[in-house]
Design an enzyme around this catalytic site. Sequence first.
Site, PDB file in Angstrom:
ATOM      1  N   SER A 145      40.947  32.544  46.126  1.00  0.00           N
ATOM      2  CA  SER A 145      41.709  31.720  45.190  1.00  0.00           C
ATOM      3  C   SER A 145      42.541  32.626  44.310  1.00  0.00           C
ATOM      4  O   SER A 145      42.183  33.790  44.083  1.00  0.00           O
ATOM      5  CB  SER A 145      40.756  30.901  44.309  1.00  0.00           C
ATOM      6  N   TYR A 158      33.658  29.165  38.640  1.00  0.00           N
ATOM      7  CA  TYR A 158      34.358  29.154  39.933  1.00  0.00           C
ATOM      8  C   TYR A 158      35.149  30.451  40.125  1.00  0.00           C
ATOM      9  O   TYR A 158      35.059  31.101  41.178  1.00  0.00           O
ATOM     10  CB  TYR A 158      35.285  27.948  39.990  1.00  0.00           C
ATOM     11  N   LYS A 162      34.793  33.506  42.955  1.00  0.00           N
ATOM     12  CA  LYS A 162      35.883  33.849  43.871  1.00  0.00           C
ATOM     13  C   LYS A 162      36.303  35.314  43.717  1.00  0.00           C
ATOM     14  O   LYS A 162      36.718  35.956  44.696  1.00  0.00           O
ATOM     15  CB  LYS A 162      37.076  32.921  43.637  1.00  0.00           C
TER      16      LYS A 162
END
Length: 255
Positions: A145, A158, A162
């Site tokens: 990401s 998150y 990542k």
Amino acid sequence: MFEIKGERVLVTGGSRGIGLSYVEALAGQGCTVVFSHYKDTDKATAECERLNAASKAEIHHIESDIADPVQTEALVKEAVRIMGGIDIMISNGGICKFTEFLDISIDSWKRHMDVNMNGPFMVTQLAAKQMIKQGNGGRIIFTTSVGAYRSNAGQTHYCASKAGLSLLSMGMAIELGEYNITVNSIAPGWIHTDINDKESRDLESVTPWIESKLAVGRLGKPKDLESAVLFLASKQAEYTTGSTIFVDGGWNAQL
């Protein structure tokens, strides 16, 4: 034209969104694909039926929680049984529950790390061992990401997961090169998927903020990632490893 036809591919998180777009692209190239999903059997079954009919490819699905080591090992074993081996491993499955940092529970933190980083580690290590056993090299591709490089409010857990995944892929690339296995990542920007559907449809506050960060002036679609995955999966990418392709509409180019 990318040279991929006939390869055996395992994709995690393939029943929806970006993962489904990967499966569609590879099915269109004549690959045999097994994709995993988590508690999405009806959708996975329908997509397999549609793709098998439309592409004449061989597409299968397996339910699996990639955060569970036992289920992950069973997933890889079953994929090998179905296809006879694995030539391309695409680690795509992930979660993102938008939560302000001070409200992130330890259980939510652990779940994001288990699904977004620990699961990908386990499934790609198992796939790499299978590729080495086969002796013909292979391709490993991660969906990371832009959040691995620039964090966002509500996505601290998150983005941290990542970022770890991005460095995992680089370390693997260094160690697996001797086996002719390449390891690369695709870093999507804001792609409208089930993960962010509510936020993507917030036209009054979220959409103007997102579009102000995008040089191309629109939200991304899963289809926007297909050419990147086809390149990294192909023979044309044999000298590309430890790299990341940003498919983000120019998001990461801005300060």
